[in-house]
Design an enzyme around this catalytic site. Sequence first.
Site, PDB file in Angstrom:
ATOM      1  N   LEU A  33       8.146   0.998   1.491  1.00  0.00           N
ATOM      2  CA  LEU A  33       6.885   0.307   1.280  1.00  0.00           C
ATOM      3  C   LEU A  33       5.692   1.252   1.319  1.00  0.00           C
ATOM      4  O   LEU A  33       5.624   2.179   2.127  1.00  0.00           O
ATOM      5  CB  LEU A  33       6.717  -0.782   2.345  1.00  0.00           C
ATOM      6  CG  LEU A  33       7.864  -1.802   2.436  1.00  0.00           C
ATOM      7  CD1 LEU A  33       7.548  -2.836   3.502  1.00  0.00           C
ATOM      8  CD2 LEU A  33       8.128  -2.464   1.096  1.00  0.00           C
ATOM      9  N   GLU A  35       1.123   1.272   0.127  1.00  0.00           N
ATOM     10  CA  GLU A  35      -0.060   0.438   0.150  1.00  0.00           C
ATOM     11  C   GLU A  35      -0.003  -0.679  -0.897  1.00  0.00           C
ATOM     12  O   GLU A  35      -0.510  -1.786  -0.665  1.00  0.00           O
ATOM     13  CB  GLU A  35      -1.311   1.294  -0.060  1.00  0.00           C
ATOM     14  CG  GLU A  35      -2.636   0.525  -0.159  1.00  0.00           C
ATOM     15  CD  GLU A  35      -2.974  -0.277   1.086  1.00  0.00           C
ATOM     16  OE1 GLU A  35      -3.755  -1.241   0.968  1.00  0.00           O
ATOM     17  OE2 GLU A  35      -2.458   0.040   2.182  1.00  0.00           O
ATOM     18  N   HIS A  37       2.639  -2.386  -1.865  1.00  0.00           N
ATOM     19  CA  HIS A  37       3.401  -3.493  -1.282  1.00  0.00           C
ATOM     20  C   HIS A  37       2.579  -4.238  -0.226  1.00  0.00           C
ATOM     21  O   HIS A  37       2.633  -5.469  -0.144  1.00  0.00           O
ATOM     22  CB  HIS A  37       4.674  -2.969  -0.609  1.00  0.00           C
ATOM     23  CG  HIS A  37       5.659  -2.348  -1.543  1.00  0.00           C
ATOM     24  ND1 HIS A  37       5.881  -0.996  -1.596  1.00  0.00           N
ATOM     25  CD2 HIS A  37       6.488  -2.905  -2.468  1.00  0.00           C
ATOM     26  CE1 HIS A  37       6.816  -0.739  -2.493  1.00  0.00           C
ATOM     27  NE2 HIS A  37       7.195  -1.874  -3.041  1.00  0.00           N
ATOM     28  N   GLN A 155       7.955  -7.087 -15.999  1.00  0.00           N
ATOM     29  CA  GLN A 155       8.730  -7.794 -14.986  1.00  0.00           C
ATOM     30  C   GLN A 155       8.028  -9.073 -14.551  1.00  0.00           C
ATOM     31  O   GLN A 155       8.653 -10.135 -14.438  1.00  0.00           O
ATOM     32  CB  GLN A 155       8.954  -6.891 -13.775  1.00  0.00           C
ATOM     33  CG  GLN A 155       9.621  -7.600 -12.605  1.00  0.00           C
ATOM     34  CD  GLN A 155       9.872  -6.668 -11.437  1.00  0.00           C
ATOM     35  OE1 GLN A 155      10.866  -5.963 -11.395  1.00  0.00           O
ATOM     36  NE2 GLN A 155       8.959  -6.655 -10.481  1.00  0.00           N
ATOM     37  N   ALA A 178      -2.211  -1.103  -7.279  1.00  0.00           N
ATOM     38  CA  ALA A 178      -2.813  -0.186  -6.316  1.00  0.00           C
ATOM     39  C   ALA A 178      -2.673   1.237  -6.843  1.00  0.00           C
ATOM     40  O   ALA A 178      -1.613   1.614  -7.358  1.00  0.00           O
ATOM     41  CB  ALA A 178      -2.142  -0.317  -4.956  1.00  0.00           C
ATOM     42  N   ARG A 189       8.788   5.564  -6.498  1.00  0.00           N
ATOM     43  CA  ARG A 189       9.377   6.714  -7.195  1.00  0.00           C
ATOM     44  C   ARG A 189       8.434   7.917  -7.264  1.00  0.00           C
ATOM     45  O   ARG A 189       8.852   9.000  -7.663  1.00  0.00           O
ATOM     46  CB  ARG A 189       9.817   6.303  -8.600  1.00  0.00           C
ATOM     47  CG  ARG A 189      11.040   5.385  -8.596  1.00  0.00           C
ATOM     48  CD  ARG A 189      11.591   5.160  -9.999  1.00  0.00           C
ATOM     49  NE  ARG A 189      12.909   4.527  -9.961  1.00  0.00           N
ATOM     50  CZ  ARG A 189      13.136   3.236 -10.017  1.00  0.00           C
ATOM     51  NH1 ARG A 189      12.107   2.414 -10.098  1.00  0.00           N
ATOM     52  NH2 ARG A 189      14.356   2.745  -9.985  1.00  0.00           N
TER      53      ARG A 189
END
EC number: 6.3.2.1
Length: 294
Positions: A33, A35, A37, A155, A178, A189
């Site tokens: 996780l 920022e 998320h 998505q 973000a 990634r």
Amino acid sequence: MKTYSTTASLRATLNAARRAGKTISFVPTMGNLHEGHLRLVRRARQLGDVVVVSIFVNPLQFGANEDLDSYPRTLAADKEKLFAEGVQCLFLPQVDEIYPEGMDLHSKVSVPDLSERHCGASRPGHFTGVTTIVNKLFNIVQPDSAVFGEKDFQQLSVIRKMVRDLCMPIDIVGVATARADDGLALSSRNGYLSDQHRRSAPVLHRVLQECREAIACGYDSYRELEQHAVLTLREAGFEPDYFAICDAGSLREVGPQTEEVVILVAAKLGSTRLIDNVTLNLNPSADWGMLATN
């Protein structure tokens, strides 16, 4: 914050919350996780009385040559961040909890057409893996609302269509991308990038912004813009998968009825595949000062 590893234990807690009249908001993640998320979690806290976050690295959405085994797993740090954000429920299932008979024998959910373009064309089966796991998690959690990032625009579009098509009573909420100070979209990634590639990575967003500005100024030769963008990315060391100017609703080519454009890009920098997007309202009556800047 309580951690649940089984569907039965999580459902028991959430059923009790529903009986008490509480609303439930949900943030599905694959962990590691950052920022971005946490912004989803904060939005979920605004939407529901009980916030559920799941961490599950879903093997069904990874291709044969993709990074499932090396995907970053940082569970201890993730738990600390979620606790600090006031999350009540963390769902942490194992693969055999989600796919008890294995992935090959598991029922699958697919969204035709929309999931076959762009990332779907270069990653066959990816979105079927996404929609299958999201559908299953929705059935487990039964949230009133679910929060996703807009960084993966396709998505989000696929999930929204699945929810509409299957008549799921869930409000799907998108949160703006973000970014780091230099414009790079935050992603799990990004940690794969070498120092040199990290310095080059913000070019991706810069090219998107330049393309959007050209369209906003009236340039409508979209294929030329796409070709120029691909050339610019290659000169900066990227290997573009696609750069596409699309109708934001259908993800097809821009047409006379298009009111909002999305510019989508996926490109490799070294071995790291990065995605990003920006949007633009083409409606001449729109307030141009309020154009999306994600």
